[in-house]
Design a protein around this motif. Structure first.
Motif: not given
Length: 151
Positions: A38-49, A84-92
């Motif tokens: 929702p922030v960047s508008g980038l598409p999301v690939i869903v992957a199993e943990y 630095r990981w906080m820069l990579r984290i997104r909530l979708i």
């Protein structure tokens, strides 16, 4: 035979590269998947943990210790807040059959490579949404691709 051939046409090999590590899995093209960050508008690939956990720091893996997709935001911030990981984290945010107002933890990889026969595409502008359960019933695929990624 037709369903097997159709399924083969919809399955892609996905390689996620992040921090010098990689994760490989098959993902199916899901025309019903239209998740975007929702922030960047980038598409999301869903992957199993289970296919992504090798790329994640041990502290982040603690957030996934329970087999549920509910994200403990307080625990996430406690474990990752000063890294630095906080820069990579997104909530979708997502909704699916049987579940409304869900939340996926997303990460921004360095790059993703998609392959299918002679088709190869490198993508940098994408988010990986981590799903803490099984996606495919038979194990043929462990991720879902958003069709916009292939354009």
């Amino acid at each position: 035979i037709q369903s097997r051939v159709l399924k083969e046409k919809l399955i892609y090999n996905v390689t996620v590269l992040m921090g010098g590590k990689e994760a490989n899995f098959n993902a199916i093209l899901d025309t019903g998947n239209s998740l975007k960050d929702p922030v960047s508008g980038l598409p999301v690939i869903v992957a199993e943990y289970d296919v992504m956990k090798g790329l994640l720091p041990a502290k982040m893996q603690l957030v996934f210790k329970e087999k549920a997709n509910d994200i403990d935001l307080e625990e996430l911030y406690k474990q990752m807040g000063n890294t630095r990981w906080m820069l990579r984290i997104r909530l979708i945010p997502f909704s699916s059959l049987g579940r409304e107002n869900g939340m996926l933890l997303g990460i921004k990889p360095d790059m993703v490579m998609l392959r299918q026969r002679k088709f190869i595409r490198e993508i940098k502008d994408v988010i990986i949404g981590i799903y803490n359960s099984k996606i495919g019933k038979d194990g043929d695929y462990r991720g879902l691709l958003y069709s916009e990624i292939l354009r």
